[in-house]
Design an enzyme around this catalytic site. Structure first.
Site, PDB file in Angstrom:
ATOM      1  N   MET A 190       2.846  -3.765   5.311  1.00  0.00           N
ATOM      2  CA  MET A 190       1.831  -2.682   4.695  1.00  0.00           C
ATOM      3  C   MET A 190       2.026  -1.377   4.529  1.00  0.00           C
ATOM      4  O   MET A 190       1.776  -0.881   3.561  1.00  0.00           O
ATOM      5  CB  MET A 190       0.600  -3.184   5.209  1.00  0.00           C
ATOM      6  CG  MET A 190      -0.701  -2.609   4.798  1.00  0.00           C
ATOM      7  SD  MET A 190      -2.306  -2.766   5.630  1.00  0.00           S
ATOM      8  CE  MET A 190      -2.568  -4.564   5.482  1.00  0.00           C
TER       9      MET A 190
ATOM     10  N   TYR B  31       8.814  -8.683   9.655  1.00  0.00           N
ATOM     11  CA  TYR B  31       8.047  -9.776   9.701  1.00  0.00           C
ATOM     12  C   TYR B  31       9.117 -10.879   9.140  1.00  0.00           C
ATOM     13  O   TYR B  31       9.669 -10.871   8.172  1.00  0.00           O
ATOM     14  CB  TYR B  31       6.882  -9.765   8.584  1.00  0.00           C
ATOM     15  CG  TYR B  31       5.845  -9.015   9.340  1.00  0.00           C
ATOM     16  CD1 TYR B  31       5.284  -9.149  10.595  1.00  0.00           C
ATOM     17  CD2 TYR B  31       5.472  -7.873   8.734  1.00  0.00           C
ATOM     18  CE1 TYR B  31       4.080  -8.255  11.052  1.00  0.00           C
ATOM     19  CE2 TYR B  31       4.374  -7.024   9.121  1.00  0.00           C
ATOM     20  CZ  TYR B  31       3.641  -7.244  10.303  1.00  0.00           C
ATOM     21  OH  TYR B  31       2.717  -6.350  10.857  1.00  0.00           O
TER      22      TYR B  31
ATOM     23  N   ARG C 110      -7.640 -11.275 -27.482  1.00  0.00           N
ATOM     24  CA  ARG C 110      -8.614 -10.754 -26.312  1.00  0.00           C
ATOM     25  C   ARG C 110      -9.760  -9.979 -26.772  1.00  0.00           C
ATOM     26  O   ARG C 110     -10.740 -10.007 -26.219  1.00  0.00           O
ATOM     27  CB  ARG C 110      -7.392  -9.666 -25.618  1.00  0.00           C
ATOM     28  CG  ARG C 110      -8.113  -8.853 -24.550  1.00  0.00           C
ATOM     29  CD  ARG C 110      -7.270  -7.869 -23.755  1.00  0.00           C
ATOM     30  NE  ARG C 110      -6.786  -6.932 -24.772  1.00  0.00           N
ATOM     31  CZ  ARG C 110      -5.781  -6.064 -24.016  1.00  0.00           C
ATOM     32  NH1 ARG C 110      -5.490  -6.206 -22.750  1.00  0.00           N
ATOM     33  NH2 ARG C 110      -5.517  -4.774 -24.815  1.00  0.00           N
TER      34      ARG C 110
ATOM     35  N   LYS D  44      -5.713   5.592 -19.263  1.00  0.00           N
ATOM     36  CA  LYS D  44      -6.381   4.437 -18.463  1.00  0.00           C
ATOM     37  C   LYS D  44      -5.592   4.434 -16.947  1.00  0.00           C
ATOM     38  O   LYS D  44      -4.543   4.729 -17.047  1.00  0.00           O
ATOM     39  CB  LYS D  44      -6.557   3.099 -18.977  1.00  0.00           C
ATOM     40  CG  LYS D  44      -5.376   2.466 -19.375  1.00  0.00           C
ATOM     41  CD  LYS D  44      -5.399   1.283 -20.545  1.00  0.00           C
ATOM     42  CE  LYS D  44      -4.137   0.468 -20.771  1.00  0.00           C
ATOM     43  NZ  LYS D  44      -4.065  -0.501 -22.029  1.00  0.00           N
TER      44      LYS D  44
HETATM   45  C1  LIG Z   1      -3.090  -0.009 -22.535  1.00  0.00           C
HETATM   46  C2  LIG Z   1      -3.178  -0.129 -24.154  1.00  0.00           C
HETATM   47  C3  LIG Z   1      -2.217   0.391 -24.967  1.00  0.00           C
HETATM   48  C4  LIG Z   1      -1.390   1.248 -24.459  1.00  0.00           C
HETATM   49  O1  LIG Z   1       0.068   0.305 -24.283  1.00  0.00           O
HETATM   50  P1  LIG Z   1       1.549   0.775 -23.984  1.00  0.00           P
HETATM   51  O2  LIG Z   1       2.188  -0.342 -24.074  1.00  0.00           O
HETATM   52  O3  LIG Z   1       1.491   1.145 -22.586  1.00  0.00           O
HETATM   53  O4  LIG Z   1       1.794   1.788 -24.790  1.00  0.00           O
HETATM   54  C5  LIG Z   1      -2.617   0.352 -26.350  1.00  0.00           C
HETATM   55  N1  LIG Z   1      -3.534  -0.186 -26.761  1.00  0.00           N
HETATM   56  C6  LIG Z   1      -4.397  -0.909 -26.353  1.00  0.00           C
HETATM   57  C7  LIG Z   1      -5.452  -1.613 -26.735  1.00  0.00           C
HETATM   58  C8  LIG Z   1      -4.335  -0.765 -24.517  1.00  0.00           C
HETATM   59  O5  LIG Z   1      -5.189  -1.691 -23.911  1.00  0.00           O
END
Ligand SMILES: *Cc1c(COP(=O)(O)O)cnc(C)c1O
Length: 346
Positions: A276, A227, A100, A5
């Site tokens: 930036m 800045y 979640r 992802k």
């Molecule tokens: C992003 C994610 C992972 C991977 O987590 P890492 O700590 O980067 O290995 C695993 N499971 C779910 C549901 C995630 O959202």
């Protein structure tokens, strides 16, 4: 499952997936848009949607053959109605402590039993997620035990024998490999970074983030830098301006936090605020430096290194945030790890 992802944790989706294709059981992405991009590189490897799907996305997910995570009875019904002959393969999510996604642990068995019996649906996996795998071993061990006990009960109520059982992220499978189940969801670890420092020696970071020196300028004592004029030269200094800023994902929170970059294998302190598009660094100790020279922001150069976890700690965040924050303006350049490790050892 290789978790790719967020543009493969900022590393670049295409090169990461091409390197892993055929070597993993599944790819994991956050949502439908990411799944579509990943589909170009996945070959026959299934793509799992780690996040919940919007109602309007369900039909597309089924049509395009992605594997959704189902968090409720109602969601399962909606997917089952979309089946046209072939059963829709889903993974059933149980909330064992993350808060979640998923069916709450106490209801999970009863709900799962009804989903197993539902026409049009095949529960091809059961999963959950660990909220404290990197810092609470007592909670995590108990959570893993509860999850696996639940899965055993599900097997007696109709869970297919070949369903994939998965709960562990990187911190989970590194610390608790014996409770992994059939599949682990590896994110940070496949990029060579350990979520727990004691395991970093087992891994080699895949990414180096580099930029170049744009300008080298000599300052007299008493000149302000950047800045807010939070840094004033205490003595004559040579200062380089580098082509990176917070718009590239170099955190503005690193301003005044003792961060450094590597030039010619030497640490050069970041001076004043991160802007930036540019940062200023102290190159007084490198008198013959010139524009165009390479600077390492994250990774190794010579004998020195700046781990993502160090940068993250100084910025008050985590390595995941540093990686996924690296902006689109930064070119991703795949390189051959065999060649680069040979160069490292020279
Ligand atoms: C992003 C994610 C992972 C991977 O987590 P890492 O700590 O980067 O290995 C695993 N499971 C779910 C549901 C995630 O959202």
């Amino acid at each position: 499952m290789a978790v790719v992802k967020a543009n493969a944790y900022g590393h670049g989706l295409a090169p990461v997936m091409d390197a892993l294709a055929g070597r993993v059981k599944m790819f994991g992405v956050a949502n439908l848009a990411e799944a579509r991009e990943a589909a170009h590189h996945a070959g026959k490897t299934p793509i799992f949607l780690l996040g919940a799907a919007l109602p309007s996305e369900r039909a597309h997910i089924v049509d395009e053959g992605f594997v959704p995570a189902v968090s409720s009875f109602e969601e399962a019904v909606a997917f089952s109605k979309l089946s046209t002959g072939a059963k829709v393969r889903v993974h059933f999510v149980v909330d064992t402590g993350m808060g979640r996604m998923g069916v709450c642990e106490s209801d999970a068995l009863a709900v799962a039993e009804r989903v197993f019996a539902m026409p049009g649906i095949e529960v091809a996996g059961v999963c959950s997620h660990l909220p404290v795998a990197d810092d609470d071993d007592v909670f995590t061990r108990a959570q893993l035990t509860r999850f696996h006990t639940l899965v055993t009960a599900m097997r007696e109520r109709g869970l297919p024998a070949d369903a994939l059982i998965h709960i562990e992220n990187s911190a989970g499978f590194i610390a608790f490999p014996e409770q992994a189940g059939a599949l682990v969801r590896a994110g940070l670890a496949i990029y060579g970074v350990a979520p727990r420092a004691e395991f970093q020696s087992k891994l080699r970071p895949a990414l180096t983030w580099k930029t170049r020196v744009l300008l080298v300028r000599d300052f007299i004592a008493g000149r302000g830098v950047s800045y807010g004029r939070t840094f004033t030269t205490p003595a004559p200094m040579r200062i380089a301006t580098l082509a990176v800023g917070y718009a590239d994902g170099y955190p503005r929170q690193l301003s005044g936090r003792g961060a450094s970059v590597l030039i010619r294998g030497q640490r050069c302190a970041v001076l004043g605020r991160v802007t930036m598009d540019q940062i200023m660094v102290d190159v007084t100790a490198l008198p013959d430096i010139a524009p165009g020279e390479e600077a390492v922001l994250l990774g190794k150069q010579g004998d020195e290194k700046i781990p993502a976890t160090d940068l993250a700690e100084r910025a008050g965040t985590i390595a995941w945030d540093i990686f996924t924050g690296i902006g689109t303006r930064v070119a991703r350049v795949p390189f051959d790890s065999a060649v680069s490790s040979a160069q490292d050892s020279q």
